[in-house]
Design an enzyme around this catalytic site. Structure first.
Site, PDB file in Angstrom:
ATOM      1  N   HIS A 129       0.819  -1.220   0.000  1.00 47.95           N
ATOM      2  CA  HIS A 129       0.000   0.000   0.000  1.00 47.95           C
ATOM      3  C   HIS A 129       0.852   1.269   0.000  1.00 47.95           C
ATOM      4  O   HIS A 129       0.431   2.303  -0.525  1.00 47.95           O
ATOM      5  CB  HIS A 129      -0.912   0.023   1.233  1.00 47.95           C
ATOM      6  CG  HIS A 129      -1.925  -1.084   1.242  1.00 47.95           C
ATOM      7  ND1 HIS A 129      -2.563  -1.483   2.394  1.00 47.95           N
ATOM      8  CD2 HIS A 129      -2.410  -1.873   0.259  1.00 47.95           C
ATOM      9  CE1 HIS A 129      -3.394  -2.472   2.122  1.00 47.95           C
ATOM     10  NE2 HIS A 129      -3.318  -2.730   0.831  1.00 47.95           N
ATOM     11  N   CYS A 373      -3.259  -9.619   5.012  1.00 51.19           N
ATOM     12  CA  CYS A 373      -3.014  -9.158   3.634  1.00 51.19           C
ATOM     13  C   CYS A 373      -1.690  -8.421   3.494  1.00 51.19           C
ATOM     14  O   CYS A 373      -1.351  -7.967   2.396  1.00 51.19           O
ATOM     15  CB  CYS A 373      -4.151  -8.249   3.173  1.00 51.19           C
ATOM     16  SG  CYS A 373      -5.736  -9.094   3.035  1.00 51.19           S
ATOM     17  N   PHE A 374      -0.963  -8.255   4.582  1.00 52.73           N
ATOM     18  CA  PHE A 374       0.396  -7.715   4.556  1.00 52.73           C
ATOM     19  C   PHE A 374       0.478  -6.349   3.878  1.00 52.73           C
ATOM     20  O   PHE A 374       1.453  -6.040   3.185  1.00 52.73           O
ATOM     21  CB  PHE A 374       1.353  -8.702   3.869  1.00 52.73           C
ATOM     22  CG  PHE A 374       1.048 -10.146   4.172  1.00 52.73           C
ATOM     23  CD1 PHE A 374       1.019 -10.604   5.483  1.00 52.73           C
ATOM     24  CD2 PHE A 374       0.733 -11.039   3.165  1.00 52.73           C
ATOM     25  CE1 PHE A 374       0.711 -11.923   5.773  1.00 52.73           C
ATOM     26  CE2 PHE A 374       0.420 -12.358   3.444  1.00 52.73           C
ATOM     27  CZ  PHE A 374       0.409 -12.807   4.755  1.00 52.73           C
ATOM     28  N   CYS A 375      -0.552  -5.539   4.074  1.00 50.46           N
ATOM     29  CA  CYS A 375      -0.620  -4.191   3.461  1.00 50.46           C
ATOM     30  C   CYS A 375      -0.488  -4.274   1.939  1.00 50.46           C
ATOM     31  O   CYS A 375       0.143  -3.413   1.307  1.00 50.46           O
ATOM     32  CB  CYS A 375       0.449  -3.273   4.033  1.00 50.46           C
ATOM     33  SG  CYS A 375       0.245  -2.922   5.777  1.00 50.46           S
ATOM     34  N   ALA A 376      -1.087  -5.296   1.366  1.00 47.11           N
ATOM     35  CA  ALA A 376      -1.071  -5.458  -0.094  1.00 47.11           C
ATOM     36  C   ALA A 376      -2.388  -6.107  -0.517  1.00 47.11           C
ATOM     37  O   ALA A 376      -2.411  -7.141  -1.193  1.00 47.11           O
ATOM     38  CB  ALA A 376       0.116  -6.303  -0.542  1.00 47.11           C
TER      39      ALA A 376
END
Length: 447
Positions: A129, A373-376
């Protein structure tokens, strides 16, 4: 034997590898950290150097006292250490210290804005992100697609460069995905991007700690124009990030953050901004963090990034071979071309949520992984083939759980023996899914 001996030697360099953590049953076991893509533990050398510097700690810049002069000299020399580490041209590039990779990208997004035209930024489906959201307001943002394995679609990049041509200001791309570990061919991308008179920014947060990075000379068509990365992912705490960029980037616009240290001359009616990098480093700089970062860089260099990369690859390859034999374990990403990948493994267990899997690994084995979601999120949605209807429903009802994965990410200090413990526990979880699902529905978190 090689892997075991090598990782044992590396393990001795890391703070906290002998720490014990509690299991659900109250027993204490050695902590196993497979969450290095989020944050790595520090090198002993880093902590020791910070302690050694502490008596000399003083305000950086403009002080006449010996300690201030010493701190200022060390701080400025650190820029050269960083530039040499990634083979930047210190005569044309500037090294700016920030808090983290996210701040570095936001700073570039601010600096490149032109009031005269609407610029096109090409990002990708696989970005964190932090390399997506900063580009959304002031630019026309277009996404380069990925294939079914999550690899960047180079043909789509070529087509979008051709479609937008002279309007493309910048192509922003991760050096290595924080979800799948896939490396992108950054020099090949740079060569292509420069043919269209655009520039390239590489998010090196997951690449720089694990592989040698060469920005290449400015005259090279494979030159990397902008590089960003964070100390906390390369065994260096205290909150420092790095932005390596052309000095000319910071001429037209006012700094993204203003205040002390950013100016040469000020009246109530007039401001003369300082030259970079000072104009981009408002306030008192994080000298302790910079000491930590440069020590980590020197330690990584002395260990040999190629040796580190080979060790982490062997760990990943060994783990993938064993996990692929476990029933109901779903692996994501390109499983055929794993040489072109940093040591990250995303997976799920069928019939079990990613939250549940991660919780069980911690409470039953003392094994730390990351889930979610691991900032993705767009990349995860793509890899999981989440339909637009499901996404729409999630938007309407924010309380619905996020789709996601479990992520294993290795550091240089991880060991084969730790992987064996992980595989044994995963095998037991798979065989007793109902038992664990029922049990951990009612088990609270640690705190």
């Amino acid at each position: 034997m090689y892997n075991s001996i090598l990782s044992s030697n590396f393990k001795n360099l890391i703070v906290g590898t002998d720490t014990t953590v509690p299991l659900k049953n109250g027993l204490l076991v050695p902590a196993i950290n497979f969450d290095n893509a989020a944050t790595t533990p520090p090198f002993y050398s880093v902590i020791q150097e910070v302690v050694n510097f502490a008596p000399w700690y003083s305000s950086v810049h403009r002080g006449t006292g010996y300690k201030s002069q010493f701190s200022s000299h060390l701080y400025e020399e650190a820029r050269k250490t960083v530039a040499d580490f990634v083979k930047a041209d210190y005569s044309q590039d500037t090294v700016i210290f920030v808090k983290n990779t996210t701040e570095a990208i936001n700073k570039i997004a601010h600096s490149l804005v032109s009031p005269d035209k609407k610029q096109v930024i090409l990002s990708t489906f696989m970005e964190h992100h932090s390399n997506d959201l900063p580009w959304r307001n002031e630019y026309t943002l277009v996404y380069i697609d990925v294939d079914d394995t999550g690899r960047l679609d180079m043909d789509d990049l070529q087509q979008k460069l051709e479609l937008y041509k002279d309007s493309v200001e910048l192509v922003v791309v991760t050096g290595a995905s924080n979800v799948t570990g896939h490396k992108n061919p950054i020099h090949k991308i740079a060569y292509l991007v420069h043919q269209y008179n655009a520039k390239i920014l590489v998010d090196g947060a997951q690449l720089v700690p694990h592989s040698a990075v060469d920005m290449k000379p400015h005259h090279s068509p494979e030159h990397i124009d902008f590089l960003v990365f964070s100390g906390h992912k390369m065994y260096s705490p205290f909150g420092v990030g790095v932005l390596v960029a052309p000095k000319s980037c910071f001429i037209n616009n006012r700094p993204s953050m203003v205040g002390g240290g950013t100016v040469n001359f000020v009246t109530h009616e007039y401001i003369q901004w300082a030259d970079p990098p000072n104009r981009e480093e408002a306030g008192t700089p994080n000298i302790m963090g910079v000491v930590a970062l440069t020590t980590a860089i020197k330690t990584l260099t002395n260990l040999g990034l190629k040796k580190i990369e080979n060790h982490e690859y062997n760990l990943m390859n060994y783990t993938l071979q064993l996990m692929s034999k476990l029933p109901d374990v779903e692996l994501y990403g390109d499983l055929k071309n794993i040489h072109d990948r940093v040591a990250i493994i995303p997976f799920n267990i069928k019939g079990m949520t990613h939250e549940m899997t991660a919780k069980i690994l911690s409470m039953e084995g003392g094994i730390a992984v990351r889930n979610g979601c691991f900032c993705a999120q767009p990349y995860i949605q793509k890899l999981l083939n989440i339909s637009s209807d499901v996404i729409d429903e999630r938007i309407k009802n924010p309380d619905l759980p996020h789709p996601g994965m479990v992520r294993i990410s290795f550091g240089l200090y991880n060991q084969i023996e730790e992987v064996d413990k992980l595989i044994a526990l995963l095998s037991h979880i798979v065989q007793h899914k109902k038992y664990y699902n029922d049990l951990y529905q009612t088990i609270p978190d640690y705190f």
